[in-house]
Design a protein around this motif. Structure first.
Motif, mmCIF file in Angstrom:
data_model
loop_
_atom_site.group_PDB
_atom_site.id
_atom_site.type_symbol
_atom_site.label_atom_id
_atom_site.label_comp_id
_atom_site.label_asym_id
_atom_site.label_seq_id
_atom_site.Cartn_x
_atom_site.Cartn_y
_atom_site.Cartn_z
ATOM 1 N N PHE A 120 11.448 0.629 -0.689
ATOM 2 C CA PHE A 120 10.148 1.293 -0.762
ATOM 3 C C PHE A 120 10.280 2.393 -1.793
ATOM 4 O O PHE A 120 11.392 2.825 -2.112
ATOM 5 N N HIS A 121 9.162 2.840 -2.324
ATOM 6 C CA HIS A 121 9.172 3.923 -3.303
ATOM 7 C C HIS A 121 8.766 5.217 -2.613
ATOM 8 O O HIS A 121 7.768 5.254 -1.887
ATOM 9 N N ILE A 122 9.529 6.262 -2.835
ATOM 10 C CA ILE A 122 9.189 7.583 -2.314
ATOM 11 C C ILE A 122 8.350 8.289 -3.371
ATOM 12 O O ILE A 122 8.855 8.670 -4.426
ATOM 13 N N ASP A 123 7.067 8.430 -3.089
ATOM 14 C CA ASP A 123 6.168 9.139 -3.996
ATOM 15 C C ASP A 123 6.333 10.650 -3.825
ATOM 16 O O ASP A 123 6.296 11.391 -4.807
ATOM 17 N N ALA A 155 0.823 -1.211 0.000
ATOM 18 C CA ALA A 155 0.000 0.000 0.000
ATOM 19 C C ALA A 155 0.857 1.262 0.000
ATOM 20 O O ALA A 155 2.073 1.223 0.185
ATOM 21 N N THR A 156 0.178 2.384 -0.174
ATOM 22 C CA THR A 156 0.799 3.697 -0.082
ATOM 23 C C THR A 156 0.344 4.349 1.217
ATOM 24 O O THR A 156 -0.840 4.294 1.561
ATOM 25 N N TYR A 157 1.301 4.958 1.914
ATOM 26 C CA TYR A 157 1.041 5.578 3.215
ATOM 27 C C TYR A 157 1.561 7.016 3.221
ATOM 28 O O TYR A 157 2.594 7.309 2.629
ATOM 29 N N ALA A 180 20.310 4.546 2.487
ATOM 30 C CA ALA A 180 20.799 3.268 3.028
ATOM 31 C C ALA A 180 19.637 2.388 3.470
ATOM 32 O O ALA A 180 19.662 1.165 3.270
ATOM 33 N N THR A 181 18.622 2.980 4.063
ATOM 34 C CA THR A 181 17.447 2.214 4.492
ATOM 35 C C THR A 181 16.721 1.639 3.285
ATOM 36 O O THR A 181 16.336 0.465 3.283
ATOM 37 N N LYS A 182 16.546 2.460 2.243
ATOM 38 C CA LYS A 182 15.884 1.979 1.023
ATOM 39 C C LYS A 182 16.651 0.834 0.374
ATOM 40 O O LYS A 182 16.045 -0.070 -0.207
ATOM 41 N N ALA A 183 17.959 0.863 0.465
ATOM 42 C CA ALA A 183 18.771 -0.205 -0.132
ATOM 43 C C ALA A 183 18.533 -1.536 0.581
ATOM 44 O O ALA A 183 18.509 -2.590 -0.053
ATOM 45 N N SER A 186 12.468 19.249 -0.885
ATOM 46 C CA SER A 186 11.141 18.780 -1.267
ATOM 47 C C SER A 186 11.190 18.041 -2.596
ATOM 48 O O SER A 186 11.966 18.395 -3.484
ATOM 49 N N SER A 187 10.327 17.067 -2.728
ATOM 50 C CA SER A 187 10.194 16.379 -4.011
ATOM 51 C C SER A 187 9.376 17.217 -5.005
ATOM 52 O O SER A 187 9.118 16.766 -6.123
ATOM 53 N N PHE A 188 8.989 18.413 -4.606
ATOM 54 C CA PHE A 188 8.292 19.331 -5.508
ATOM 55 C C PHE A 188 9.076 19.494 -6.814
ATOM 56 O O PHE A 188 8.494 19.484 -7.900
ATOM 57 N N HIS A 189 10.380 19.608 -6.704
ATOM 58 C CA HIS A 189 11.228 19.822 -7.880
ATOM 59 C C HIS A 189 11.164 18.623 -8.830
ATOM 60 O O HIS A 189 11.135 18.797 -10.054
#
Length: 173
Positions: free
Chosen positions: A48-51, A12-14, A41-44, A148-151
């Motif tokens: 998980f995907h950062i939306d 799911a997405t949270y 490092a945690t993602k490796a 921010s992921s705005f960019h």
């Protein structure tokens, strides 16, 4: 002690809100490179995907999508919080309880999580994340907030560079 119930749905997405214990601190932006390295490092180790993600001085909001069959966002937050704190000098004040537990006094113990229900819920939280620096008075133009992921959303054609979230501004007041 309260028994918090968390919605755990594999894949799911949270939406998350994570706060520093000291809400007057600027630690997250001051140590942004350490935070980014810790998340990478945690993602490796625990993908998980950062939306979407925004980091403000004392809190952050993000949208994550977990891999199919995986609902363990709590492990990921535990790793991020621990690894980030471990690499900082011990300068914060700690209560006797924190010391007895061997804990740092950097993060609030809990965080807010929300299971995304549908496309409209996703879009609302996606916009909320990106509007947050303006909401808190850090910038007048969202393009001016570097954490921010705005960019990325602008590069991907999701937002125009001058998007302001005006609908959010009136709805969240």
């Amino acid at each position: 002690m309260p028994n918090y119930r968390r919605a755990r749905v594999p894949g799911a997405t949270y939406f998350f809100t994570v706060n520093l214990r000291d809400r007057s601190s600027d630690l997250l932006v001051r140590e942004i490179d350490l935070l980014r390295a810790t998340v990478r490092a945690t993602k490796a180790r625990h993908p998980f995907h950062i939306d979407a993600w925004v980091v403000l001085p004392e809190h952050m909001h993000c949208l994550w999508t977990l891999p199919a069959g995986d609902a363990d966002f709590a492990l990921r937050w535990q790793v991020i919080k621990f690894a980030f704190a471990k690499r900082l000098p011990l300068t914060e004040t700690r209560t006797a309880t924190l010391k007895a537990r061997g804990e740092r006094g950097i993060w609030q113990r809990r965080y807010w999580e929300h299971l995304i229900r549908d496309d409209a819920d996703y879009q609302h939280h996606f916009d909320y994340i990106h509007f947050n620096p303006k909401k808190h008075g850090h910038v007048d133009q969202l393009r001016d907030w570097p954490y921010s992921s705005f960019h990325r959303a602008v590069r991907d054609g999701i937002y125009l560079i001058d998007w302001c979230g005006c609908l959010l501004e009136s709805r969240d007041e």
